[in-house]
Design an enzyme around this catalytic site. Structure first.
Site, PDB file in Angstrom:
ATOM      1  N   HIS A  41       0.739  -1.078   0.145  1.00 29.30           N
ATOM      2  CA  HIS A  41      -0.052  -0.008  -0.122  1.00 29.30           C
ATOM      3  C   HIS A  41       0.819   1.250   0.061  1.00 29.30           C
ATOM      4  O   HIS A  41       2.038   1.195   0.624  1.00 29.30           O
ATOM      5  CB  HIS A  41      -1.036  -0.074   1.270  1.00 29.30           C
TER       6      HIS A  41
ATOM      7  N   ASN B 175       8.217  -4.021   3.316  1.00 32.79           N
ATOM      8  CA  ASN B 175       6.661  -3.665   3.543  1.00 32.79           C
ATOM      9  C   ASN B 175       6.251  -4.127   4.928  1.00 32.79           C
ATOM     10  O   ASN B 175       5.626  -3.434   5.443  1.00 32.79           O
ATOM     11  CB  ASN B 175       6.081  -4.564   2.548  1.00 32.79           C
TER      12      ASN B 175
END
Length: 243
Positions: free
Chosen positions: A98, A129
């Site tokens: 994201h 991440n």
């Protein structure tokens, strides 16, 4: 042919969906701008991901647990050139990372769902991440809680020669990502981070840079509508955000 037609349409028409106040400080360059209640993004057709996402995060939003994580990754049909697909990441070895974090969107079920559009996703290594990038996202939420509200800009550094993945579309794999945070309440201040797309246990302070440097590396212009932009963008004091 359909993608070419859509691309010509965005060049001619300048497609922008207006839905929130996330564009208060101007619009950096992009092939397509999509503004949603939770965040606004500028899409890069060449790299099949957003070049930037922007949103305001308040203390109440950062603390909210209203919405559960959806996990429903899907194509963004509001990108007129059409976004990447979940299939493009299949067996690639890269996380669907994201840009506007799902954890920042828990204040609204709509915002949470919107965060899983593929236009808000970029290839990220698992160590990045789930490690250093996750730590930085959590730190930004703490900043929002301490300051009452912050304005956040996040994106990949998109440049030539990047590796590509994708079964249908060619998605660039960024080498580095940036995050910019602006405290709008007096005394106003900015801070920026540039983090390599790899796992790291280094302190976040080691990734601090200036907004000017992020603009230099990305070719983007942030905060064009801000009166004291030049002074703020030249400074980054991590300690000032931790007092």
């Amino acid at each position: 042919m359909r993608r070419i037609a859509y691309f010509l349409a965005v060049v001619v028409l300048g497609f922008v969906l207006l839905a929130s106040d996330n564009l208060d400080y101007g619009v950096p360059k992009a092939d397509c701008v999509v503004d949603r209640p939770g965040y606004v993004l500028g899409y890069s057709e060449e790299h099949e991901q957003a070049a930037w996402v922007m949103y305001r995060l308040t203390r109440l939003e950062a603390l909210s647990q209203k919405a559960m994580r959806s996990g429903d990754f899907r194509e963004d049909t509001n990108v007129v050139t059409l976004s990447a697909l979940p299939l493009d990441y299949w067996r690639s070895g890269w996380d669907r990372g994201h840009l506007a974090p799902a954890e920042d969107m828990r204040f609204s079920e709509r915002a949470m769902r919107d965060s899983f559009y593929m236009s808000n996703v970029s290839p990220q290594s698992a160590g990045f991440n789930r490690g250093v990038w996750s730590r930085l996202e959590a730190e930004v939420r703490r900043m929002a809680c301490r300051e009452g509200a912050v304005f956040v800009i996040t994106g990949p550094i998109l440049e030539g020669g990047l590796r590509k993945i994708g079964c249908v579309n060619k998605v660039s794999v960024p080498r580095r990502f940036y995050k910019v945070v602006y405290d709008e309440s007096p005394p106003v201040k900015m801070i920026a981070f540039i983090v390599p797309n790899e796992g790291s246990s280094a302190p976040l302070a080691g990734f601090v840079t200036t907004v000017d440097e992020v603009e230099r590396q990305t070719g983007l212009d942030f905060f064009a509508g801000l009166a004291n932009e030049d002074v703020l963008e030249a400074r980054s004091d991590y300690d000032a955000w931790r007092r």
